[in-house]
Design a protein around this motif. Structure first.
Motif, PDB file in Angstrom:
ATOM      1  N   SER A 278      39.673  46.703  27.707  1.00  0.00           N
ATOM      2  CA  SER A 278      38.978  47.291  26.559  1.00  0.00           C
ATOM      3  C   SER A 278      39.835  47.316  25.302  1.00  0.00           C
ATOM      4  N   ARG A 279      41.143  47.511  25.442  1.00  0.00           N
ATOM      5  CA  ARG A 279      42.004  47.631  24.263  1.00  0.00           C
ATOM      6  C   ARG A 279      42.609  46.315  23.801  1.00  0.00           C
ATOM      7  N   CYS A 280      42.760  45.373  24.717  1.00  0.00           N
ATOM      8  CA  CYS A 280      43.512  44.157  24.372  1.00  0.00           C
ATOM      9  C   CYS A 280      42.732  42.862  24.567  1.00  0.00           C
ATOM     10  N   GLY A 281      41.564  42.943  25.189  1.00  0.00           N
ATOM     11  CA  GLY A 281      40.757  41.746  25.349  1.00  0.00           C
ATOM     12  C   GLY A 281      41.161  40.851  26.514  1.00  0.00           C
ATOM     13  N   SER A 282      41.829  41.409  27.521  1.00  0.00           N
ATOM     14  CA  SER A 282      42.171  40.583  28.687  1.00  0.00           C
ATOM     15  C   SER A 282      40.890  40.175  29.402  1.00  0.00           C
ATOM     16  N   TYR A 283      41.015  39.200  30.277  1.00  0.00           N
ATOM     17  CA  TYR A 283      39.873  38.761  31.082  1.00  0.00           C
ATOM     18  C   TYR A 283      39.870  39.434  32.450  1.00  0.00           C
ATOM     19  N   GLY A 284      40.696  40.448  32.652  1.00  0.00           N
ATOM     20  CA  GLY A 284      40.736  41.168  33.911  1.00  0.00           C
ATOM     21  C   GLY A 284      41.833  40.656  34.829  1.00  0.00           C
ATOM     22  N   SER A 285      41.788  41.107  36.071  1.00  0.00           N
ATOM     23  CA  SER A 285      42.812  40.718  37.032  1.00  0.00           C
ATOM     24  C   SER A 285      42.184  40.537  38.398  1.00  0.00           C
ATOM     25  N   ARG A 286      42.935  39.920  39.292  1.00  0.00           N
ATOM     26  CA  ARG A 286      42.494  39.725  40.672  1.00  0.00           C
ATOM     27  C   ARG A 286      43.609  40.117  41.614  1.00  0.00           C
ATOM     28  N   LEU A 287      43.201  40.625  42.765  1.00  0.00           N
ATOM     29  CA  LEU A 287      44.143  40.994  43.810  1.00  0.00           C
ATOM     30  C   LEU A 287      43.691  40.300  45.084  1.00  0.00           C
ATOM     31  N   HIS A 288      44.597  39.596  45.716  1.00  0.00           N
ATOM     32  CA  HIS A 288      44.312  38.877  46.960  1.00  0.00           C
ATOM     33  C   HIS A 288      45.252  39.371  48.043  1.00  0.00           C
ATOM     34  N   ARG A 289      44.820  39.278  49.290  1.00  0.00           N
ATOM     35  CA  ARG A 289      45.701  39.550  50.424  1.00  0.00           C
ATOM     36  C   ARG A 289      45.890  38.226  51.155  1.00  0.00           C
ATOM     37  N   ALA A 290      47.146  37.798  51.288  1.00  0.00           N
ATOM     38  CA  ALA A 290      47.472  36.561  51.989  1.00  0.00           C
ATOM     39  C   ALA A 290      47.394  36.791  53.498  1.00  0.00           C
ATOM     40  N   ASP A 291      47.391  35.715  54.249  1.00  0.00           N
ATOM     41  CA  ASP A 291      47.314  35.808  55.716  1.00  0.00           C
ATOM     42  C   ASP A 291      48.429  36.657  56.305  1.00  0.00           C
ATOM     43  N   ASP A 292      49.585  36.672  55.664  1.00  0.00           N
ATOM     44  CA  ASP A 292      50.711  37.453  56.192  1.00  0.00           C
ATOM     45  C   ASP A 292      50.688  38.913  55.722  1.00  0.00           C
ATOM     46  N   GLY A 293      49.641  39.312  55.012  1.00  0.00           N
ATOM     47  CA  GLY A 293      49.514  40.685  54.531  1.00  0.00           C
ATOM     48  C   GLY A 293      50.057  40.908  53.130  1.00  0.00           C
ATOM     49  N   THR A 294      50.765  39.933  52.602  1.00  0.00           N
ATOM     50  CA  THR A 294      51.275  40.035  51.233  1.00  0.00           C
ATOM     51  C   THR A 294      50.109  40.129  50.262  1.00  0.00           C
ATOM     52  N   ARG A 295      50.244  41.001  49.290  1.00  0.00           N
ATOM     53  CA  ARG A 295      49.218  41.102  48.251  1.00  0.00           C
ATOM     54  C   ARG A 295      49.695  40.361  47.015  1.00  0.00           C
ATOM     55  N   VAL A 296      48.818  39.584  46.460  1.00  0.00           N
ATOM     56  CA  VAL A 296      49.121  38.769  45.293  1.00  0.00           C
ATOM     57  C   VAL A 296      48.148  39.159  44.185  1.00  0.00           C
ATOM     58  N   ALA A 297      48.698  39.526  43.033  1.00  0.00           N
ATOM     59  CA  ALA A 297      47.860  39.934  41.907  1.00  0.00           C
ATOM     60  C   ALA A 297      48.184  39.080  40.692  1.00  0.00           C
TER      61      ALA A 297
END
Length: 75
Positions: free
Chosen positions: A7-26
């Motif tokens: 809302s303040r900066c005009g970003s396009y948002g973000s995504r969060l994924h969980r890899a097969d090994d449980g690592t989270r990638v954002a």
């Protein structure tokens, strides 16, 4: 934080994924590098809290979108 940045900066948002090994990638999407740079420090306390929650991080990777073909259901 993502909603505030959008809302303040005009970003396009973000995504969060969980890899097969449980690592989270954002990652976040921005219209361009200058929009991202202008937004640094928009909420220093929230940014600090967000960074404290990160167990490990890597250097920023800047990518240029070539094609975008999402087929996810909306909602």
């Amino acid at each position: 934080m993502t909603q505030e940045i959008h809302s303040r900066c005009g970003s396009y948002g973000s995504r969060l994924h969980r890899a097969d090994d449980g690592t989270r990638v954002a990652y976040a999407r921005w219209p361009d590098a200058s929009a991202r740079e202008r937004c640094q420090g928009v909420d220093p306390q929230a940014l600090s809290s967000m960074r404290e929650a990160i167990a490990a991080s890597f250097p920023d990777i800047r990518c240029q979108l070539i094609d975008d073909l999402p087929a996810e259901p909306l909602g």
